[in-house]
Design an enzyme around this catalytic site. Structure first.
Site, PDB file in Angstrom:
ATOM      1  N   HIS A 189    -114.592 -54.422  15.948  1.00 55.15           N
ATOM      2  CA  HIS A 189    -113.298 -54.989  15.555  1.00 55.15           C
ATOM      3  C   HIS A 189    -112.163 -54.003  15.773  1.00 55.15           C
ATOM      4  O   HIS A 189    -111.027 -54.382  16.007  1.00 55.15           O
ATOM      5  CB  HIS A 189    -113.360 -55.496  14.110  1.00 55.15           C
ATOM      6  CG  HIS A 189    -114.149 -56.757  14.020  1.00 55.15           C
ATOM      7  ND1 HIS A 189    -115.455 -56.766  13.625  1.00 55.15           N
ATOM      8  CD2 HIS A 189    -113.840 -58.025  14.371  1.00 55.15           C
ATOM      9  CE1 HIS A 189    -115.908 -58.009  13.702  1.00 55.15           C
ATOM     10  NE2 HIS A 189    -114.944 -58.788  14.145  1.00 55.15           N
ATOM     11  N   CYS A 221    -114.941 -68.061  21.735  1.00 59.25           N
ATOM     12  CA  CYS A 221    -113.821 -67.250  21.254  1.00 59.25           C
ATOM     13  C   CYS A 221    -114.173 -65.775  21.185  1.00 59.25           C
ATOM     14  O   CYS A 221    -113.376 -64.966  20.733  1.00 59.25           O
ATOM     15  CB  CYS A 221    -113.321 -67.759  19.902  1.00 59.25           C
ATOM     16  SG  CYS A 221    -114.525 -67.611  18.593  1.00 59.25           S
ATOM     17  N   ASP A 246    -120.720 -61.426  18.244  1.00 56.38           N
ATOM     18  CA  ASP A 246    -121.826 -61.310  17.287  1.00 56.38           C
ATOM     19  C   ASP A 246    -123.115 -61.899  17.838  1.00 56.38           C
ATOM     20  O   ASP A 246    -124.200 -61.414  17.526  1.00 56.38           O
ATOM     21  CB  ASP A 246    -121.458 -61.984  15.959  1.00 56.38           C
ATOM     22  CG  ASP A 246    -120.605 -61.065  15.113  1.00 56.38           C
ATOM     23  OD1 ASP A 246    -120.971 -59.888  14.983  1.00 56.38           O
ATOM     24  OD2 ASP A 246    -119.566 -61.510  14.611  1.00 56.38           O
ATOM     25  N   GLU A 282    -122.696 -67.909  16.142  1.00 53.13           N
ATOM     26  CA  GLU A 282    -122.735 -66.479  16.446  1.00 53.13           C
ATOM     27  C   GLU A 282    -123.999 -65.809  15.914  1.00 53.13           C
ATOM     28  O   GLU A 282    -124.217 -64.623  16.109  1.00 53.13           O
ATOM     29  CB  GLU A 282    -121.478 -65.780  15.935  1.00 53.13           C
ATOM     30  CG  GLU A 282    -121.142 -66.026  14.480  1.00 53.13           C
ATOM     31  CD  GLU A 282    -119.831 -65.360  14.060  1.00 53.13           C
ATOM     32  OE1 GLU A 282    -119.285 -64.537  14.809  1.00 53.13           O
ATOM     33  OE2 GLU A 282    -119.363 -65.670  12.953  1.00 53.13           O
TER      34      GLU A 282
HETATM   35  C1  PEP Z   1    -117.395 -63.136  17.721  1.00 54.27           C
HETATM   36  O1  PEP Z   1    -118.283 -62.699  16.991  1.00 54.27           O
HETATM   37  O2  PEP Z   1    -117.533 -63.310  18.948  1.00 54.27           O
HETATM   38  C2  PEP Z   1    -116.076 -63.459  17.145  1.00 54.27           C
HETATM   39  C3  PEP Z   1    -115.167 -64.082  17.841  1.00 54.27           C
HETATM   40  O3  PEP Z   1    -115.811 -63.057  15.896  1.00 54.27           O
HETATM   41  P1  PEP Z   1    -115.513 -61.533  15.499  1.00 54.27           P
HETATM   42  O4  PEP Z   1    -115.335 -60.745  16.775  1.00 54.27           O
HETATM   43  O5  PEP Z   1    -114.299 -61.527  14.663  1.00 54.27           O
HETATM   44  O6  PEP Z   1    -116.733 -61.131  14.750  1.00 54.27           O
HETATM   45 MG    MG Z   2    -118.071 -62.808  14.872  1.00 53.28          MG
END
Ligand code: PEP
Ligand code: MG
Length: 613
Positions: A200, A526, A479, A455
């Site tokens: 993140h 996403c 994830d 995920e």
């Molecule tokens: C993901 O896991 O791909 C996602 C979009 O969520 P995050 O990156 O916030 O865990």
């Molecule tokens: Mg995620």
């Protein structure tokens, strides 16, 4: 002397700047004088850090199993005694008051004093205990570092037009949030020794539009404060103190990139579709309400992922329902009817609430002070699990999102679902929040869609219950890869194994897209893969028609779509999903990209060799 360091680039572009080395966050011992009016604040920081560490030690003691060796408890008891000793906990407070110095400085002065006393003892056992004192003090310093002032205060002096490249051992998402607030103008890029490209921290760095390189092993030894650096994020390379000739070449490349970017801007108003006219939705991922500007600027079709947890971080109090409502409504209004997918709180793993924010929840289930104490935070109380453990927190957020749905088009997205009962409980919470709003006579969109993130591999493998109960699905590939391949996405040591093109990952993605299409349920991606130009053809070929990504990537992805034929992409995907070797897959995608005459770029992917920390 000029030298080059290698890591993994996590955003596109080349930048030149002056190195600013950040002290390791685990032991930040900057020393500075304070004003008399700041004494109380500094003493409060000390008191708070001591009480947090006390709680940590207590928690550790409580977690020691019955059959653990007696030394373990004795060792923790010793640390607790050291922590309570007035030489350590009272004397630094006096130093802050009398010498007007910051908490870290006072504590380190006292540490040296105590260690000197220990080391003067003849008995070897007692003499060697100075090591324990150091460990305890380091713990307290680490806590103090959590609330440190902006590191910009200590940055080297810059010439007109120069910017900083931050060089750190590791950065937490919270650090990047601080930079966004304090120093986004001054910072041109980041280099970290640890960290994975989809952590993140790096997603946030990307959202700032900053080139960054992670996993640069010995960056803090190889780079000196104030060194001139070139961060070439495309190549995953840092050039330290380049000579004039190299600098001129980098400047030429930067110019070309700037020109390419202004070409891309011309695509802003064009509807995203393939060469053969298939419309595709390109939405933006945002972390804070103000990011909606970038989404609009990139011409996004909507917000495909609003990571709301960033509203909850870096603050002592949790945001109230009204405050959250304002944030969600601001985004909904700005998007003027275009859909905004608001993801419910995905706190946990590398995204943590502050201690006092967690205290207000009662700290009932997450092991006292913290994430650091959870045995495996990415597999622990995270996202929907956290929300279900703290119903008031969840309900407050749901009410705020629902209220915002009266001013725009909002959808609710629930992260990290794996079990049927989690989906059902989440839906029950939404129903309860609606009831509460009805009782209050507050407006909301009664037909609001609730979707789920795919995920966790278990969800992708057992899609039926998701399709039956939810209105849309969103593939969180970051994830999904982490959990399918058992690779901590924040850990540089295993970043070379983080492989988006692993056949198992592709099967999970393909299965989800196909499952959704068969049921007539919208599916988007996403995760970072959606914004990876090198993956667009494959995802399109698998049938994906909704991509959500960092706004900075949106126009490049749109440009790629214009070059692609959906039928050729489907043929490519059909071949690729039968392959068993990521290298073969990568080669097939690169070949297709070359044949398509695309300007393209090397596919983002993991390093081929393991690196030691
Ligand atoms: C993901 O896991 O791909 C996602 C979009 O969520 P995050 O990156 O916030 O865990
Ligand atoms: Mg995620």
């Amino acid at each position: 002397m000029s030298k080059q360091l290698i890591g993994q680039g996590v955003a596109r572009g080349i930048v030149i700047g002056r190195a600013h080395l950040l002290a390791p966050s685990e032991l930040d011992i900057r020393q500075y004088h304070i004003q008399r009016g700041d004494v109380l604040h500094e003493v409060a920081r000390l008191n708070n850090a001591f009480s947090v560490v006390r709680a940590e030690l207590e928690q550790l003691r409580a977690n020691v199993s019955e059959d653990a060796p007696a030394e373990v408890k004795a060792f923790l008891e010793l640390h607790r005694m050291i922590l309570d000793d007035s030489l350590l906990c009272d004397a630094p407070r006096d130093l802050v008051r009398t010498r007007l110095i910051n908490a870290e400085w006072a504590l380190t002065i006292q540490l040296e004093e105590v260690c000197r006393q220990f080391e003067a003892i003849e008995d070897e056992y007692f003499r060697s205990r100075s090591q324990d004192v150091r460990q305890v003090v380091e713990r307290v310093l680490r806590r103090l570092a959590g609330g440190r002032p902006s590191p910009m205060a200590l940055a080297p002096k810059l010439q007109e037009g120069e910017r900083l490249i931050l060089v750190a051992h590791d950065l937490a998402p919270a650090d990047i949030l601080h930079f966004r607030e304090d120093a986004s103008e001054a910072v041109a890029g980041f280099i970290t020794e640890l960290g994975g490209p989809t952590s993140h921290t790096m997603i946030l760095a990307r959202s700032l539009g900053l080139p960054a390189i992670v996993g640069v092993g010995e960056a803090r030894t190889a780079v000196a404060e104030g060194d001139l650096l070139v961060v070439d994020s495309d190549a995953g390379r840092v050039h330290v103190q380049p000579d004039e000739q190299a600098l001129a070449e980098y400047r030429r490349q930067i110019l070309l990139q700037t020109q390419a970017r202004s070409e891309l801007r011309k695509l802003r108003g064009k509807l995203p579709r393939t060469k053969d006219g298939i419309p595709v939705e390109l939405s933006a991922n945002i972390e804070m309400p103000e990011d909606v500007r970038d989404a609009l600027d990139a011409g996004a079709d909507g917000v495909g992922l609003f990571r709301t947890e960033f509203l909850f971080m870096n603050r002592d109090q949790l945001p109230t329902e009204d405050e959250q409502f304002e944030s969600y409504a601001k985004v909904a209004r700005a998007m003027k009817g275009k859909p905004v997918v608001v993801r419910t709180l995905d706190i946990g793993a590398d995204k943590v609430l502050s201690y006092s924010a967690r205290q207000s929840l009662g700290l009932a289930r997450d092991g006292g002070e913290g994430q650091g104490l959870e045995p495996n935070p990415a597999l622990g109380l995270r996202a929907i699990r956290y929300c279900l453990a703290y119903p008031e927190l969840f309900l407050t957020q749901l009410r705020a999102i629902l209220r915002a749905s009266s001013v725009g088009t909002i959808r609710i997205l629930v992260p990290m679902l794996a079990h049927v009962h989690e989906i059902e409980q989440a839906l029950q919470f939404v129903a309860r929040a609606k009831e509460q709003l009805k009782e209050r006579r507050q407006k909301f969109d009664g037909r609001i869609s609730v979707g789920g993130m795919i995920e966790v591999p278990a969800a992708a493998l057992n899609l039926g219950p998701f399709i039956e109960r939810l209105k849309f699905l969103s593939l969180g590939t970051n994830d999904l890869i982490q959990y399918a391949l058992a690779i901590d996405r924040t850990d540089a040591a295993v970043a070379y194994l983080y492989e988006p093109l692993h056949p198992a990952v592709l099967q999970l993605i393909h299965q989800t897209i196909r499952g959704g299409a068969r049921a007539g349920l919208p599916v988007s991606v996403c995760g970072e893969m959606a914004g990876d130009v090198g993956c667009v053809e494959l995802l399109l070929g698998m049938g994906l028609r909704r991509f959500s990504m960092n706004p900075a990537q949106l126009l490049s992805v749109k440009q790629r779509l214009f070059e692609l034929d959906s039928k050729l992409a489907a043929r490519l995907a059909k071949r690729v999903v039968r392959m068993h070797d990521p290298l073969q897959i990568r080669a097939a995608l690169e070949r297709a990209e070359r044949q398509g005459g695309a300007m393209g770029r090397p596919l983002a992917g993991p390093r081929r060799t393991p690196r030691r920390r």
